[in-house]
Design a protein around this motif. Structure first.
Motif, short mmCIF file in Angstrom:
data_model
loop_
_atom_site.label_atom_id
_atom_site.label_comp_id
_atom_site.label_asym_id
_atom_site.label_seq_id
_atom_site.Cartn_x
_atom_site.Cartn_y
_atom_site.Cartn_z
N ALA A 765 39.79 -5.41 43.32
CA ALA A 765 39.85 -6.69 42.62
C ALA A 765 39.02 -6.66 41.35
CB ALA A 765 39.37 -7.81 43.55
N ARG A 769 40.39 -7.19 37.61
CA ARG A 769 39.83 -8.23 36.75
C ARG A 769 39.39 -7.64 35.40
NH1 ARG A 769 35.12 -10.04 35.02
NH2 ARG A 769 33.98 -8.39 36.09
N ASP A 824 39.14 -18.98 35.61
CA ASP A 824 39.31 -18.72 37.04
C ASP A 824 40.26 -17.56 37.30
OD1 ASP A 824 37.62 -20.70 37.68
OD2 ASP A 824 39.15 -22.23 38.04
N ALA A 825 41.16 -17.30 36.34
CA ALA A 825 42.15 -16.24 36.56
C ALA A 825 41.50 -14.88 36.64
CB ALA A 825 43.20 -16.26 35.46
N PRO A 829 34.49 -11.44 41.66
CA PRO A 829 34.09 -11.76 43.03
C PRO A 829 32.58 -11.80 43.12
CG PRO A 829 34.76 -9.49 42.91
CD PRO A 829 35.07 -10.09 41.58
N ASN A 889 46.58 -12.49 52.01
CA ASN A 889 46.82 -13.00 50.66
C ASN A 889 47.61 -12.01 49.81
OD1 ASN A 889 45.34 -15.14 51.52
ND2 ASN A 889 43.63 -14.85 50.10
N ARG A 890 47.34 -10.73 49.95
CA ARG A 890 48.00 -9.74 49.10
C ARG A 890 49.50 -9.69 49.40
NH1 ARG A 890 45.24 -6.55 46.35
NH2 ARG A 890 43.45 -6.75 47.72
N THR A 899 49.99 -13.57 41.59
CA THR A 899 48.78 -12.78 41.75
C THR A 899 48.02 -13.23 42.98
OG1 THR A 899 47.45 -14.29 40.43
CG2 THR A 899 48.63 -12.56 39.25
N ARG A 901 44.96 -13.95 43.15
CA ARG A 901 44.07 -15.04 42.77
C ARG A 901 44.81 -16.38 42.80
NH1 ARG A 901 39.21 -16.98 43.30
NH2 ARG A 901 38.58 -18.35 41.57
N THR A 902 46.07 -16.35 42.41
CA THR A 902 46.87 -17.59 42.47
C THR A 902 47.02 -18.06 43.92
OG1 THR A 902 48.06 -16.90 40.50
CG2 THR A 902 49.09 -18.60 41.84
N GLU A 904 44.89 -17.54 46.30
CA GLU A 904 43.59 -18.11 46.68
C GLU A 904 43.44 -19.53 46.15
OE1 GLU A 904 40.69 -15.44 45.23
OE2 GLU A 904 41.30 -13.75 46.49
N LEU A 905 43.84 -19.76 44.91
CA LEU A 905 43.71 -21.11 44.34
C LEU A 905 44.59 -22.11 45.11
CD1 LEU A 905 43.73 -20.25 40.56
CD2 LEU A 905 41.79 -21.02 41.91
#
Length: 934
Positions: A765, A769, A824-825, A829, A889-890, A899, A901-902, A904-905
């Motif tokens: 991650a 990023r 946030d994108a 971590p 999540n993946r 993504t 991260r999306t 997670e949001l």
């Protein structure tokens, strides 16, 4: 005279010595001619013959053979040998021929006695003719070039009066050049060949066949053809030298075989030196003075310069040169030179150091005024005392540059070291030290660095700035950045540096600082201002761009700064090392075409400036660029060319690990794991442990390459240790950009690609990023492949073409929306770390592998009405339903083409709206929500 062939003049007529080899090897034509003349002499026909040849070619032996043959034929023989000790003695040669004719005074008692200065030529001629009429007479004179003037006058007169009497004059002369009219012996102008036979015999070197016969006689066994030919070359076919060489070999028990060729060369050289030393010992003082002048000036000066150095001589300079040419030491002509360099060294070795340096100094000054070429003038200056003349420094530097261009760095270094003995301006001394460093770099790299550091420590004047910049540039380019920083800082602290030069030096300081950050700051080091935020100087712009690339921040600004640094500016040439860094920046931004164009310009300037270290660094960056482009074979060719310019031993220990690492990474890209291992074996054992190599970016590159190689060989534990240490070093150097070395994804692969490994996921991650923050397409695509490939057995090749599948589309989408998604994108971590400076090696990747299609997740039944009432959007409801089914999540992100991260949001917002605290409560909340839905 004696029958043995010798390599120097012998005492008069010593007893003959028995020898194992024929004394007249290879002289059969001359023997037949002389035998015919002797037979004609018995029949009453006169003759005049002269034998010429260099010392050792057998002139005296041939005279002895002719005299012996004449005696055997019943001819009366009288012989004499001239010598330089008796050149001033009147009728010295005639006095040796007492038995040929009675003294004139004794022939006629009525004649008054001759005075000491009386000319006796006519009487001597009459006496010789009278003796010949009584009995055929052969008069032999050896070394006729040393004959005293009175005896020479008689010989010339006697030669003109040979017709009609059985008298033969046979002389021998050292040398093969033409004689002056005063020395020439010729028959009368009216005498033709039928009246007086006239011959000149010139003895040349022995043929290989004759050499073989002489060796066979000396050793008692035939010589190998290879040995025979080598003996002919090493002795120049000289019988005396050949016999001396054979005697030396025989003393050591060597036979004329091919395996003894090295001993043959040694013995021949020793024989040549001995012959030259014996000849020198027999010369008068004025001739030795001429020899010393020739040894200092030859071969570019003539008799005028030699006369100016020696002053008047008893025989005159031209006559002295002619006599010395006859000894075989010198060549003839207007520009005499030693035939054997060993003889020249022997002549000068007899002088004390002060006199020798003074002679060289006078020769150099005279040669300078007579416009002698730089090559000869520089040779004189190297042996001369300090002259204190500016022209001497100019000559030595020009000639050193010529030697460097011709590939003779050793000669160039010798001339530059001599130039540094002369007084010169500070800026010129700095420039000369820099030139000396360039000359000794291929032979003594550490000495080259020492000269550059000495240049930076040298006192300054108003013109020292450009020379300081060049010295610092070369020091940084080779990799000696740790010791370059304090020296550049001290140079900047002075008040003699102009503003533009100050900017260039400041850029070089920060380039060195970013290449290896020190753990402590020297207390006595002057502070150096930081680079400006918006640099105008091209060197500062290049370093700022490179620093930005190492940090992995603001790719647009890094690209603009790099382009500004490489833009040509008339009258403002920037140092070359920052330009190489600017090209490296463009490689990391993915602008390969611009990077190659910039490298072409840098290489052209480096070749013109004889900057090997800069050319080598540019070659490494070119190889990196080609590796990033997915062209490993071209990268290998570029690296080989870089190593031709800068061989591995020429790199500083801080830089050499990067060269080894780059070669290993190229092998990995080609699928040659064994070749990568062999390349890594070339790394120095002490690199990275401590001292110069430890802690540098180059060592981090080597650790990365070694970890990748271990990983390719299945050694995960060893790979993990190297890759983690690589990451630690990079983070300590603030080098965070994954475009440089993607060590995080490599660590994840070394940990086994376990989907439940939180540490590996965190590293992936973080790499993703940082790649999105940097924004170059290549690093982003690689990071996304690595992120989605936890279950894949092989990593994605970094330089290979990316297939246009869902992952590639996701990379493009992420690039397009990264800025719109807000902070946030790309938020790091917990515990994330940022980084900078780059290693000299690109981050290669392993063999390409097309990842399997991601597992698709079945969509849950829609819950839209209740979700709408609770405030969940359609996307949030879909993500929550998949998460409630137990999908990670993946996998959710892959199935929905978004993504992680999306995901997670969306989950965070869903938890808040549903009034729960995490995933364990999600299934129950959604079930309750479904029951409440009408």
């Amino acid at each position: 005279m004696q029958s043995q062939v010798t390599d120097e003049r012998q005492p008069r007529r010593p007893p003959a010595q028995a020898t194992a080899a024929p004394p007249l090897a290879g002289r059969m034509p001359e023997q037949r001619l002389l035998a015919g003349l002797v037979e004609n002499l018995r029949a009453g026909r006169p003759a005049l013959a002269e034998i010429r040849g260099l010392p050792g070619t057998g002139r005296s032996a041939l005279l002895e053979w002719a005299a012996h043959h004449a005696r055997e034929a019943g001819v009366h023989v009288e012989a004499a040998q001239a010598s330089w000790e008796e050149t001033e003695q009147r009728y010295g040669v005639v006095a040796q021929l007492r038995a040929a004719f009675a003294p004139p005074a004794a022939a006629d008692p009525a004649r008054p006695p001759a005075t000491a200065t009386a000319d006796r030529t006519a009487d001597l001629c009459r006496a010789a003719r009278a003796a010949a009429r009584a009995h055929p007479l052969l008069i032999v004179v050896d070394d006729v070039q040393w004959t005293d003037p009175c005896s020479l006058r008689w010989l010339r007169a006697q030669a003109r009066r040979l017709a009609g009497v059985p008298l033969m004059l046979l002389t021998a002369r050292t040398g093969t050049g033409p004689t002056t009219p005063e020395e020439r012996l010729e028959p009368g102008s009216l005498d033709d060949e039928r009246a007086v036979a006239h011959h000149t015999l010139t003895l040349g070197p022995l043929t290989p066949a004759d050499v073989g016969d002489l060796l066979a006689a000396a050793f008692g066994t035939p010589a190998d053809p290879a040995f025979r030919d080598a003996a002919a070359r090493s002795t120049d076919g000289n019988p005396a030298v050949l016999r001396a060489t054979a005697a030396r070999l025989a003393r050591h028990g060597r036979q004329p075989r091919a395996e003894h060729l090295p001993h043959l060369a040694e013995c021949a050289a020793e024989a040549v030196r001995d012959r030259a030393a014996r000849t020198l010992a027999a010369l008068p003082g004025d001739l030795r003075s001429v020899l010393r002048a020739v040894a200092v000036c030859a071969p570019h000066t003539g008799p005028g310069t030699i006369a100016a150095l020696t002053g008047p001589t008893a025989t005159g300079t031209r006559r002295a040169l002619e006599l010395l040419a006859g000894t075989g030491l010198l060549t003839g002509g207007d520009h005499p030179a030693f035939r054997e360099p060993a003889a020249a060294r022997a002549v000068l070795a007899g002088m004390n150091a002060h006199d020798r340096e003074e002679l060289y100094a006078r020769a150099a000054e005279h040669a300078h005024h007579t416009a002698v070429p730089d090559g000869a003038l520089a040779s004189m200056l190297t042996g001369a005392r300090v002259l204190g003349a500016p022209w001497a420094v100019d000559v030595l530097r020009r000639e050193a540059a010529r030697h460097r261009a011709a590939g003779r760095p050793g000669e160039a270094a010798r001339l530059l070291r001599r130039a540094l003995r002369e007084p010169m301006a500070p800026h010129l001394r700095v420039r000369t030290l820099t030139e000396l460093s360039a000359a000794v770099l291929p032979l003594e790299p550490d000495t080259a660095d020492r000269h550059l550091r000495q240049a930076l420590r040298s006192p300054a004047d108003a013109d020292a700035g450009p020379s300081w910049i060049r010295a610092a540039d070369l020091l940084v380019a080779r990799g000696d950045v740790a010791r370059a920083q304090p020296l550049i800082a001290r140079a900047l602290a002075g008040d003699r540096v102009r503003p533009a030069e100050r900017s260039a030096l400041r850029a070089l300081y920060w380039l060195a600082a970013h290449s290896r950050r020190e753990t402590s700051q020297a207390l006595d080091r002057p502070p150096v201002p930081a680079l400006p935020e918006h640099p105008d100087d091209p060197a500062e712009a290049a370093v700022a761009a490179w620093r930005q690339a190492l940090l992995g921040q603001d790719i647009g600004r890094a690209r603009r700064l790099a382009r500004a640094a490489l833009a040509p500016r008339h009258g403002h040439p920037a140092p070359l090392s920052p330009q190489v860094a600017a090209c490296h920046t463009l490689v990391l931004t993915g602008d390969f075409t611009e990077a190659h164009a910039g490298l072409d310009a840098v290489l052209l300037r480096a070749e013109h400036a004889d900057a090997r270290a800069v050319a080598g660094s540019a070659g490494l960056v070119r190889a990196m660029a080609l590796l990033h482009e997915g062209r490993p074979r071209d990268a290998s060719t570029a690296l080989d060319r870089a190593q031709e310019v800068m061989p591995p031993h020429c790199w500083h220990p801080l830089m050499s690990p990067a060269v080894v690492a780059l070669k290993a990474l190229i092998h990995l890209e080609l699928g040659d794991t064994a070749g990568a291992g062999r390349s890594l074996g070339l790394a120095r054992d002490d690199d990275g442990d401590a001292g110069d190599a430890g802690g540098g970016l180059g060592w981090a590159c080597l650790l990365y390459a070694r970890g990748r190689t271990h990983l390719a060989g299945g050694q995960r534990d060893a790979a993990l240790a190297d890759l983690l240490e690589c990451g630690r070093l990079l983070l300590s150097q603030q080098a965070a950009n994954p475009a440089l070395l993607p060590w995080r994804s490599a660590v994840a692969r070394a940990r086994g690609l376990d989907p439940h490994d939180r540490d590996a996921a965190a590293l992936l991650a973080e790499e993703r990023r940082l790649a999105l923050t940097w924004g170059a397409p290549g690093p982003v695509a690689r990071a996304l492949y690595a992120t989605g490939g936890l279950a894949l057995p092989e990593p994605v090749r970094p330089g290979s073409a990316v297939p246009a599948d869902w992952r590639f589309r996701q990379a493009l989408s992420a690039l397009a929306t990264a800025r719109l998604a807000g902070p946030d994108a790309v938020a790091p971590p917990p515990g994330g770390t940022s980084v900078p400076p780059p290693p000299a090696v690109p981050a290669p990747r392993a063999a390409p592998a097309r990842p399997p299609a991601p597992e698709r997740v079945a969509a849950p039944p829609p819950t839209r009405p209740r979700a709408a009432r609770e405030g969940l959007t359609g996307a949030e409801a879909r993500v929550a339903a998949l998460a409630a089914c137990g999908h990670p999540n993946r996998a959710i992100a892959a199935g929905l083409s978004v993504t992680p991260r999306t995901v997670e949001l969306h989950l965070t917002r869903a938890y808040r709206k549903l009034g729960i605290h995490g995933r364990p409560e999600l299934a129950e909340a959604l079930e309750r929500l479904g029951k409440d839905t009408p």
